[in-house]
Design a protein around this motif. Structure first.
Motif, PDB file in Angstrom:
ATOM      1  N   THR A 162       0.831  -1.211   0.000  1.00 11.69           N
ATOM      2  CA  THR A 162       0.000   0.000   0.000  1.00 11.69           C
ATOM      3  C   THR A 162       0.861   1.254   0.000  1.00 11.69           C
ATOM      4  OG1 THR A 162      -0.307  -0.136   2.405  1.00 11.69           O
ATOM      5  CG2 THR A 162      -2.062  -1.048   0.997  1.00 11.69           C
ATOM      6  N   GLU A 163       2.082   1.172   0.533  1.00  8.40           N
ATOM      7  CA  GLU A 163       3.000   2.307   0.454  1.00  8.40           C
ATOM      8  C   GLU A 163       3.322   2.663  -0.991  1.00  8.40           C
ATOM      9  OE1 GLU A 163       6.603   2.107   2.712  1.00  8.40           O
ATOM     10  OE2 GLU A 163       5.533   1.792   4.586  1.00  8.40           O
ATOM     11  N   LYS A 164       3.233   1.686  -1.885  1.00  8.99           N
ATOM     12  CA  LYS A 164       3.494   1.904  -3.311  1.00  8.99           C
ATOM     13  C   LYS A 164       2.193   2.110  -4.092  1.00  8.99           C
ATOM     14  CE  LYS A 164       7.933   1.712  -3.484  1.00  8.99           C
ATOM     15  NZ  LYS A 164       8.708   2.841  -3.980  1.00  8.99           N
ATOM     16  N   GLN A 165       1.145   2.446  -3.383  1.00 10.17           N
ATOM     17  CA  GLN A 165      -0.154   2.787  -3.984  1.00 10.17           C
ATOM     18  C   GLN A 165      -0.890   1.601  -4.612  1.00 10.17           C
ATOM     19  OE1 GLN A 165      -1.189   5.937  -3.219  1.00 10.17           O
ATOM     20  NE2 GLN A 165       0.771   5.945  -2.166  1.00 10.17           N
ATOM     21  N   PHE A 166      -0.575   0.376  -4.186  1.00 13.61           N
ATOM     22  CA  PHE A 166      -1.360  -0.776  -4.615  1.00 13.61           C
ATOM     23  C   PHE A 166      -2.538  -0.937  -3.669  1.00 13.61           C
ATOM     24  CE2 PHE A 166       2.837  -1.894  -6.337  1.00 13.61           C
ATOM     25  CZ  PHE A 166       2.483  -2.110  -7.667  1.00 13.61           C
ATOM     26  N   SER A 167      -3.613  -1.457  -4.172  1.00 16.32           N
ATOM     27  CA  SER A 167      -4.783  -1.749  -3.366  1.00 16.32           C
ATOM     28  C   SER A 167      -4.758  -3.241  -3.054  1.00 16.32           C
ATOM     29  CB  SER A 167      -6.049  -1.375  -4.143  1.00 16.32           C
ATOM     30  OG  SER A 167      -7.180  -1.575  -3.350  1.00 16.32           O
ATOM     31  N   VAL A 168      -4.502  -3.582  -1.794  1.00 17.42           N
ATOM     32  CA  VAL A 168      -4.305  -4.971  -1.395  1.00 17.42           C
ATOM     33  C   VAL A 168      -5.519  -5.464  -0.623  1.00 17.42           C
ATOM     34  CG1 VAL A 168      -2.826  -6.578  -0.135  1.00 17.42           C
ATOM     35  CG2 VAL A 168      -1.816  -4.580  -1.266  1.00 17.42           C
ATOM     36  N   TYR A 169      -6.075  -6.577  -1.088  1.00 22.06           N
ATOM     37  CA  TYR A 169      -7.198  -7.242  -0.425  1.00 22.06           C
ATOM     38  C   TYR A 169      -6.675  -8.564   0.103  1.00 22.06           C
ATOM     39  CZ  TYR A 169      -9.794  -3.783  -3.051  1.00 22.06           C
ATOM     40  OH  TYR A 169     -10.253  -2.593  -3.567  1.00 22.06           O
ATOM     41  N   THR A 170      -7.164  -8.959   1.273  1.00 20.21           N
ATOM     42  CA  THR A 170      -6.618 -10.144   1.934  1.00 20.21           C
ATOM     43  C   THR A 170      -7.701 -11.176   2.205  1.00 20.21           C
ATOM     44  OG1 THR A 170      -4.983  -8.734   3.006  1.00 20.21           O
ATOM     45  CG2 THR A 170      -5.292 -10.923   3.919  1.00 20.21           C
ATOM     46  N   ALA A 171      -7.342 -12.437   1.944  1.00 20.21           N
ATOM     47  CA  ALA A 171      -8.198 -13.582   2.275  1.00 20.21           C
ATOM     48  C   ALA A 171      -7.399 -14.518   3.170  1.00 20.21           C
ATOM     49  CB  ALA A 171      -8.634 -14.304   1.008  1.00 20.21           C
ATOM     50  N   GLY A 172      -8.059 -15.124   4.142  1.00 23.74           N
ATOM     51  CA  GLY A 172      -7.387 -15.986   5.106  1.00 23.74           C
ATOM     52  C   GLY A 172      -7.306 -17.444   4.723  1.00 23.74           C
TER      53      GLY A 172
END
Length: 126
Positions: free
Chosen positions: A25-35
Motif C-alpha cells: 500500500t506504500e506503493k499505492q497498490f490496493s491490497v485485499y486479503t483472504a485468510g
C-alpha cells in the motif's frame, strides 16, 4: 483504486497479511486479503484483481491446489500468481511452478524484492 492496482493476497498468517499490505500500500497498490483458499477464490470472482499473492500452506486447501485450479479456468489462466512461502527448497519451487505459479518468493519477506516482482508482473511481463 484502478483495476490495474488491485492485488489479492491469500494467506492464513495474519502477520504476513499485515506486512504484505503495509509494503504494497506504500506503493499505492490496493491490497485485499483472504485468510484461506475458499475465501480467496470467492474474492477473486468479486474483485477481479490484476495479481494474486498466494501462500502454500493454508488450513483448507494448499496453494498448489488453488493455483492449479486457477490455471484450469480460462478467466484466471494468465493471471500472475506469486507464491510466497516459508518453503525454500528447489523441490518446493518446482512444485510451485508446476502448479502454475508465475513467480516464487520466500518468507521472511524482503519488501524491496516483493515490490520489484509485483511491479514487474503487473506491468504485463507474462
Amino acid at each position: 483504486m484502478p483495476q490495474s492496482k488491485k492485488i489479492l493476497h491469500i494467506d492464513d498468517d495474519v502477520l504476513h497479511q499485515r506486512l504484505v499490505h503495509e509494503i504494497l500500500t506504500e506503493k499505492q497498490f490496493s491490497v485485499y486479503t483472504a485468510g484461506d483458499a475458499a475465501e480467496g477464490y470467492e474474492m477473486l470472482e468479486r474483485l477481479r484483481p490484476k495479481l494474486v499473492i498466494l501462500d502454500i500452506q493454508m488450513p483448507d486447501i494448499d496453494g498448489y491446489t488453488l493455483c492449479r485450479r486457477l490455471r484450469q479456468e480460462e478467466m484466471w489462466a494468465k493471471l500472475p500468481v506469486l507464491m510466497l512461502s516459508v518453503y525454500r527448497s528447489p523441490e518446493e519451487w518446482r512444485l510451485g511452478f508446476e502448479a502454475g505459479a508465475t513467480d516464487y518468493l520466500t518468507k521472511p519477506i524482503d519488501g524491496d524484492v516483493l515490490i520489484e516482482r509485483v511491479e514487474y508482473w503487473m506491468a504485463g511481463h507474462f
